[in-house]
Design an enzyme around this catalytic site. Structure first.
Site, mmCIF file in Angstrom:
data_model
loop_
_atom_site.group_PDB
_atom_site.id
_atom_site.type_symbol
_atom_site.label_atom_id
_atom_site.label_comp_id
_atom_site.label_asym_id
_atom_site.label_seq_id
_atom_site.Cartn_x
_atom_site.Cartn_y
_atom_site.Cartn_z
ATOM 1 N N ASP A 87 6.532 -24.870 113.446
ATOM 2 C CA ASP A 87 7.706 -24.022 113.525
ATOM 3 C C ASP A 87 8.291 -24.232 114.923
ATOM 4 O O ASP A 87 7.647 -24.821 115.793
ATOM 5 C CB ASP A 87 7.290 -22.563 113.313
ATOM 6 C CG ASP A 87 8.433 -21.602 113.539
ATOM 7 O OD1 ASP A 87 9.509 -21.809 112.959
ATOM 8 O OD2 ASP A 87 8.250 -20.645 114.320
ATOM 9 N N ASP A 100 10.951 -21.714 117.047
ATOM 10 C CA ASP A 100 11.021 -20.503 117.855
ATOM 11 C C ASP A 100 9.716 -19.726 117.801
ATOM 12 O O ASP A 100 9.223 -19.394 116.719
ATOM 13 C CB ASP A 100 12.165 -19.603 117.375
ATOM 14 C CG ASP A 100 13.532 -20.133 117.773
ATOM 15 O OD1 ASP A 100 13.652 -20.635 118.900
ATOM 16 O OD2 ASP A 100 14.461 -20.047 116.967
#
Length: 221
Positions: free
Chosen positions: A15, A17
């Site tokens: 991922d 953020d």
């Protein structure tokens, strides 16, 4: 109390953020502005928004509206703010290890491509060959579509992929894709994530080649 956990695979999916990139300051500034505009609780907005596409948050709190104009405002705000963007501790070293050992890796993010690339570069990290952003799939996390597409583009079976995620929707997406998932305690607590294995950040990770695979060792928290 810490515990050593070992995983084997052939590709790593990150991922962005809260996982590779610490963009907390920018994200919170943007949603603070939006929540205040609509007299909403910032705490509730942030709790829902982490790990999900922006449109999902708009539809959750203001259902039944045309969000096109406001979504464009939010996107412009996030794209033009780079102050406070940092790499998560240890992320640069892990990515460098993957590249040095020639292991495939990708980013699967709830951000759109332009924002994802700006934040990765802003954090001083290299861009991977494969990025699957929210604007190039139909269903965002917790749906597994993004992770499955990344595995397909890398040419690696889902079960051979190791996912790093910091939110429950992201963890659920990786699990639904049939992948091995590692949670990070960079955004939520262990009680909120309700998952194992969990690591503090990438300082708890070591990577080495083992035959045709990679071996990842974690100091679980």
């Amino acid at each position: 109390m810490s515990e050593l956990v070992s995983l084997k695979g052939k590709a790593v999916l990150f991922d962005m953020d809260g996982t590779l990139v610490d963009s907390t300051q920018v994200v919170e500034r943007t949603w603070k502005w939006w929540a205040a505009r609509h007299n909403l609780s910032l705490e509730e907005v942030l709790l829902f928004s982490h790990g999900r596409p922006g449109i999902a948050t708009l539809e959750q709190f203001l259902p039944g509206r045309d969000h096109a104009e406001e979504l464009a405002e939010l996107e412009h705000s996030e794209e033009t703010q780079t102050e406070g963007i940092l790499a998560v501790p240890g992320a640069a070293e892990v990515v460098q290890a993957l590249q040095k050992q020639n292991h495939p890796w990708a980013i699967v993010t709830s951000a759109w491509r332009t924002l994802a690339e700006a934040r990765v570069v802003g954090a001083g990290l290299p861009l991977p060959r494969v990025i699957v952003p929210a604007d190039e799939i139909r269903n965002g996390k917790p749906d597994p579509e993004g992770f499955l597409l990344a595995a397909e583009q890398l040419g690696v079976a889902p079960e051979e992929c190791i996912v790093f995620e910091d939110t429950r929707p992201g963890i659920d997406a990786g699990l639904s894709a049939g992948m091995q998932v590692v949670g990070l305690l960079t955004t939520f607590s262990a009680q909120e994530l309700r998952y194992q294995p969990l690591i503090r950040d990438f300082r708890d990770v070591s990577i080495r080649r083992e035959g045709e695979s990679l071996k990842i060792e974690l100091t679980q928290r």
